[in-house]
Each structure stands twice: as structure tokens, then as C-alpha cells.
Motif scaffolding. Structure first.
Motif, PDB file in Angstrom:
ATOM      1  N   ASP A  26       0.806  -1.326   0.004  1.00 16.25           N
ATOM      2  CA  ASP A  26      -0.149  -0.082  -0.098  1.00 16.25           C
ATOM      3  C   ASP A  26       0.768   1.373   0.138  1.00 16.25           C
ATOM      4  O   ASP A  26       1.892   1.554   0.688  1.00 16.25           O
ATOM      5  N   ILE A  27       0.744   2.115  -1.061  1.00 14.54           N
ATOM      6  CA  ILE A  27       1.554   3.471  -0.934  1.00 14.54           C
ATOM      7  C   ILE A  27       0.407   4.439  -0.896  1.00 14.54           C
ATOM      8  O   ILE A  27      -0.800   4.647  -1.443  1.00 14.54           O
ATOM      9  N   ASN A  28       0.827   5.693   0.022  1.00 16.23           N
ATOM     10  CA  ASN A  28       0.108   6.723   0.680  1.00 16.23           C
ATOM     11  C   ASN A  28      -1.346   6.214   1.092  1.00 16.23           C
ATOM     12  O   ASN A  28      -2.186   6.713   0.313  1.00 16.23           O
ATOM     13  N   PRO A  29      -1.258   5.503   2.074  1.00 20.19           N
ATOM     14  CA  PRO A  29      -2.770   5.063   2.484  1.00 20.19           C
ATOM     15  C   PRO A  29      -3.695   6.323   3.050  1.00 20.19           C
ATOM     16  O   PRO A  29      -2.909   7.168   3.369  1.00 20.19           O
ATOM     17  N   PRO A  30      -4.629   6.445   2.846  1.00 19.19           N
ATOM     18  CA  PRO A  30      -5.598   7.472   3.295  1.00 19.19           C
ATOM     19  C   PRO A  30      -5.575   7.785   4.643  1.00 19.19           C
ATOM     20  O   PRO A  30      -5.644   6.829   5.330  1.00 19.19           O
ATOM     21  N   GLU A  31      -5.744   9.133   5.129  1.00 23.19           N
ATOM     22  CA  GLU A  31      -5.849   9.268   6.498  1.00 23.19           C
ATOM     23  C   GLU A  31      -7.241   8.782   6.804  1.00 23.19           C
ATOM     24  O   GLU A  31      -8.098   8.561   6.079  1.00 23.19           O
ATOM     25  N   PRO A  32      -7.107   8.233   8.213  1.00 24.35           N
ATOM     26  CA  PRO A  32      -8.628   7.717   8.705  1.00 24.35           C
ATOM     27  C   PRO A  32      -9.484   8.844   8.900  1.00 24.35           C
ATOM     28  O   PRO A  32      -9.181  10.083   9.214  1.00 24.35           O
ATOM     29  N   PHE A  33     -10.812   8.639   8.536  1.00 27.90           N
ATOM     30  CA  PHE A  33     -11.575   9.790   8.428  1.00 27.90           C
ATOM     31  C   PHE A  33     -11.818  10.306   9.704  1.00 27.90           C
ATOM     32  O   PHE A  33     -11.892  11.384   9.947  1.00 27.90           O
ATOM     33  N   THR A  34     -11.404   9.625  11.011  1.00 18.85           N
ATOM     34  CA  THR A  34     -11.674  10.358  12.492  1.00 18.85           C
ATOM     35  C   THR A  34     -10.552  11.409  12.480  1.00 18.85           C
ATOM     36  O   THR A  34     -10.613  12.379  13.128  1.00 18.85           O
ATOM     37  N   ASN A  35      -9.552  11.322  11.686  1.00 21.36           N
ATOM     38  CA  ASN A  35      -8.458  12.497  11.715  1.00 21.36           C
ATOM     39  C   ASN A  35      -9.267  13.748  11.033  1.00 21.36           C
ATOM     40  O   ASN A  35      -8.714  14.782  11.372  1.00 21.36           O
ATOM     41  N   GLU A  74     -14.361  22.396   0.356  1.00 24.92           N
ATOM     42  CA  GLU A  74     -13.215  22.467   0.998  1.00 24.92           C
ATOM     43  C   GLU A  74     -12.764  21.135   1.553  1.00 24.92           C
ATOM     44  O   GLU A  74     -11.608  20.342   1.179  1.00 24.92           O
ATOM     45  N   PHE A  75     -13.674  20.643   2.203  1.00 29.50           N
ATOM     46  CA  PHE A  75     -13.581  19.043   2.704  1.00 29.50           C
ATOM     47  C   PHE A  75     -13.405  18.101   1.520  1.00 29.50           C
ATOM     48  O   PHE A  75     -12.664  17.445   1.541  1.00 29.50           O
ATOM     49  N   ARG A  76     -14.510  18.132   0.466  1.00 27.91           N
ATOM     50  CA  ARG A  76     -14.277  17.289  -0.508  1.00 27.91           C
ATOM     51  C   ARG A  76     -13.285  17.344  -1.486  1.00 27.91           C
ATOM     52  O   ARG A  76     -12.435  16.162  -1.745  1.00 27.91           O
ATOM     53  N   GLN A  77     -12.514  18.539  -1.416  1.00 32.73           N
ATOM     54  CA  GLN A  77     -11.231  18.627  -2.351  1.00 32.73           C
ATOM     55  C   GLN A  77     -10.057  18.051  -1.449  1.00 32.73           C
ATOM     56  O   GLN A  77      -9.295  17.206  -2.210  1.00 32.73           O
ATOM     57  N   GLU A  78      -9.915  18.130  -0.289  1.00 34.29           N
ATOM     58  CA  GLU A  78      -9.051  17.820   0.615  1.00 34.29           C
ATOM     59  C   GLU A  78      -9.185  16.217   0.788  1.00 34.29           C
ATOM     60  O   GLU A  78      -8.077  15.360   0.665  1.00 34.29           O
ATOM     61  N   ARG A  79     -10.271  15.851   0.983  1.00 34.06           N
ATOM     62  CA  ARG A  79     -10.485  14.293   1.184  1.00 34.06           C
ATOM     63  C   ARG A  79     -10.330  13.451  -0.151  1.00 34.06           C
ATOM     64  O   ARG A  79      -9.699  12.432  -0.207  1.00 34.06           O
ATOM     65  N   ARG A  80     -10.704  14.191  -1.341  1.00 32.44           N
ATOM     66  CA  ARG A  80     -10.476  13.532  -2.591  1.00 32.44           C
ATOM     67  C   ARG A  80      -8.985  13.268  -2.899  1.00 32.44           C
ATOM     68  O   ARG A  80      -8.478  12.277  -3.448  1.00 32.44           O
ATOM     69  N   GLU A  81      -8.099  14.257  -2.835  1.00 31.24           N
ATOM     70  CA  GLU A  81      -6.852  13.991  -2.746  1.00 31.24           C
ATOM     71  C   GLU A  81      -6.136  12.921  -2.222  1.00 31.24           C
ATOM     72  O   GLU A  81      -5.178  12.441  -2.457  1.00 31.24           O
ATOM     73  N   ASP A  82      -6.723  12.822  -0.689  1.00 27.78           N
ATOM     74  CA  ASP A  82      -6.178  11.815   0.102  1.00 27.78           C
ATOM     75  C   ASP A  82      -6.731  10.504  -0.413  1.00 27.78           C
ATOM     76  O   ASP A  82      -5.836   9.600  -0.461  1.00 27.78           O
ATOM     77  N   TYR A  83      -7.825  10.351  -1.191  1.00 26.43           N
ATOM     78  CA  TYR A  83      -8.244   8.978  -1.698  1.00 26.43           C
ATOM     79  C   TYR A  83      -7.526   8.707  -2.981  1.00 26.43           C
ATOM     80  O   TYR A  83      -6.948   7.781  -3.140  1.00 26.43           O
ATOM     81  N   GLU A  84      -7.319   9.984  -3.878  1.00 27.56           N
ATOM     82  CA  GLU A  84      -6.749   9.961  -4.904  1.00 27.56           C
ATOM     83  C   GLU A  84      -5.205   9.511  -5.154  1.00 27.56           C
ATOM     84  O   GLU A  84      -4.704   8.623  -6.102  1.00 27.56           O
ATOM     85  N   ARG A 163      -5.994   2.139  -8.021  1.00 22.29           N
ATOM     86  CA  ARG A 163      -6.324   2.971  -7.143  1.00 22.29           C
ATOM     87  C   ARG A 163      -8.086   3.169  -7.016  1.00 22.29           C
ATOM     88  O   ARG A 163      -8.583   2.487  -7.606  1.00 22.29           O
ATOM     89  N   TYR A 164      -8.263   3.908  -5.976  1.00 26.95           N
ATOM     90  CA  TYR A 164      -9.757   3.840  -5.878  1.00 26.95           C
ATOM     91  C   TYR A 164     -10.458   4.423  -7.034  1.00 26.95           C
ATOM     92  O   TYR A 164     -10.207   5.439  -7.529  1.00 26.95           O
ATOM     93  N   SER A 165     -11.626   3.752  -7.254  1.00 31.36           N
ATOM     94  CA  SER A 165     -12.477   4.496  -8.523  1.00 31.36           C
ATOM     95  C   SER A 165     -13.142   5.709  -8.147  1.00 31.36           C
ATOM     96  O   SER A 165     -13.474   6.135  -7.077  1.00 31.36           O
ATOM     97  N   ASP A 166     -13.515   6.373  -9.228  1.00 24.30           N
ATOM     98  CA  ASP A 166     -13.936   7.886  -8.821  1.00 24.30           C
ATOM     99  C   ASP A 166     -15.303   7.422  -8.085  1.00 24.30           C
ATOM    100  O   ASP A 166     -15.945   8.499  -7.413  1.00 24.30           O
ATOM    101  N   VAL A 167     -16.207   6.639  -8.520  1.00 21.89           N
ATOM    102  CA  VAL A 167     -17.464   6.196  -8.009  1.00 21.89           C
ATOM    103  C   VAL A 167     -17.296   6.148  -6.456  1.00 21.89           C
ATOM    104  O   VAL A 167     -18.006   6.417  -5.667  1.00 21.89           O
ATOM    105  N   PHE A 168     -16.396   5.338  -6.128  1.00 19.24           N
ATOM    106  CA  PHE A 168     -16.193   4.898  -4.646  1.00 19.24           C
ATOM    107  C   PHE A 168     -15.600   6.404  -4.107  1.00 19.24           C
ATOM    108  O   PHE A 168     -16.378   6.513  -2.848  1.00 19.24           O
ATOM    109  N   ILE A 169     -14.841   7.110  -4.523  1.00 20.58           N
ATOM    110  CA  ILE A 169     -14.229   8.391  -3.881  1.00 20.58           C
ATOM    111  C   ILE A 169     -15.558   9.146  -3.589  1.00 20.58           C
ATOM    112  O   ILE A 169     -15.812   9.667  -2.733  1.00 20.58           O
ATOM    113  N   ASN A 170     -16.315   9.506  -4.747  1.00 22.80           N
ATOM    114  CA  ASN A 170     -17.392  10.307  -4.685  1.00 22.80           C
ATOM    115  C   ASN A 170     -18.407   9.963  -3.533  1.00 22.80           C
ATOM    116  O   ASN A 170     -19.154  10.750  -2.904  1.00 22.80           O
TER     117      ASN A 170
END
Length: 189
Positions: A26-35, A74-84, A163-170
Motif C-alpha cells: 500500500d502506498i500513501n494510504p488515506p488518513e482515517p476519517f476520524t482525523n 473544501e472538505f471534498r477537495q482535501e479528502r478526494r486528494e487523500d483518496y486519489e 487506485r480507488y475508483s471515482d465512484v467509490f471516492i465520490n
């Protein structure tokens, strides 16, 4: 009699492909949602308090809606980058041995499949020994084989990045926004 069993055993080894190694990383795992919860919950709560004592006028409602959309974006952009940026990388090595001079042998490797909610974004193959790789690719998997022509052995490695699919990320980001808004007192949001 022993000699024939030895020869049969050698022929079986020479005729069968051998997977030399498989590795998942796993490379660059996303931050946990709780963060994200603490900081964004505070931001949504502040937004609510900011407009609680304001008169309900069309201009105030429009401004509240704009501020809310801006915070969600703002949240959507930050979190999308995390998943992407997250990647699941699978490396699969395999060898192909051919005991027949002048003949072509194809040694299929297991198909490398991306996990559910992922899509294949890139692949690389490396072959040593003067051979070739034959690839078949879809959006979620790579089928590959090492080819050896003539007597000898070729070794191959395939590296697949998913990588995560766009549908999953959205869908995930939308659910996370709803959850944070609920925690901030936005009701059923």
C-alpha cells in the motif's frame, strides 16, 4: 526404474510455470476519517453559530448556503486528494523454463486483479533472459504470461498499480460530509 521417475519428475518441473514471488504494498494510504472529524466538525459548528442569531432573509439564506457549499467543497477537495493518491501495488514474479530447443513455450501467470472499489491505473513488466511478455488488460485486472522460445529460462515480473475508483471516492466523500454535518448538529443533513 528410478531413472524413469527422475526423468518424469524433471519433465514435470520443466513443463510447469513457477511463480517465484508475489508482493502487495500500500502506498500513501488515506488518513482515517476520524482525523478529519474534529477540525471539520468545529468548522461546521462555527458556521451554524454564525447564522443562528441572524434574521432569516433571502440574502442571509443565500450567504449561509454559499458558506456551507464552500466548506463542503473544501472538505471534498482535501479528502478526494487523500483518496486519489492511495495506491495498491501488486508485484508478481514468474519464470518460464523450456526444455525444447527451437520450440515456443507460453507460461501463464495468475491474473492480477484490483480489489473491489479499485481500478487498474498502470502496469509495468520486466522480462530477463531474452523473452517476452504478453499482456491482456481490463479496467480492473491484468492477465500476463512469460514466453520462452528455445531451450532455457526467462523470468518476468509484472507490477500493477490500482487506485480507488471515482465512484467509490465520490460516494465515500459524500457520506463523510453527511456524517460530519450530523456530528456538528445539522440534523439528518
Amino acid at each position: 526404474m528410478r531413472l524413469s521417475y527422475t526423468i518424469i519428475g524433471m519433465l514435470i518441473v520443466l513443463a510447469s510455470p513457477v511463480v517465484t514471488f508475489a508482493e502487495d504494498k500500500d502506498i500513501n494510504p488515506p488518513e482515517p476519517f476520524t482525523n478529519y472529524v474534529a477540525s471539520y466538525k468545529t468548522k461546521f459548528e462555527y458556521l451554524t453559530k454564525k447564522y443562528t442569531n441572524s434574521p432569516i432573509t433571502p440574502a442571509v439564506l443565500i450567504q449561509f448556503s454559499n458558506d456551507l457549499s464552500q466548506l463542503e467543497n473544501e472538505f471534498r477537495q482535501e479528502r478526494r486528494e487523500d483518496y486519489e493518491t492511495f495506491r495498491k501495488v501488486t508485484t508478481l514474479g514468474q519464470s518460464c523454463t523450456n526444455g525444447s530447443p527451437g520450440k515456443r513455450k507460453v507460461c501463464p501467470a495468475p491474473t492480477i486483479t484490483c480489489p473491489s472499489d479499485f481500478e487498474l491505473v498502470s502496469q509495468e513488466t520486466y522480462i530477463t533472459g531474452g523473452g517476452a511478455a504478453e499482456l491482456s488488460r481490463s479496467n480492473t485486472e491484468l492477465s500476463w504470461e512469460v514466453v520462452k522460445t528455445g531451450k532455457g529460462r526467462n523470468e518476468g515480473t509484472a507490477v500493477v498499480s490500482c487506485r480507488y475508483s471515482d465512484v467509490f471516492i465520490n460516494n465515500t466523500v459524500a457520506n463523510e460530509i453527511t456524517e460530519i454535518k450530523k456530528l456538528a448538529g445539522f440534523g439528518d443533513s
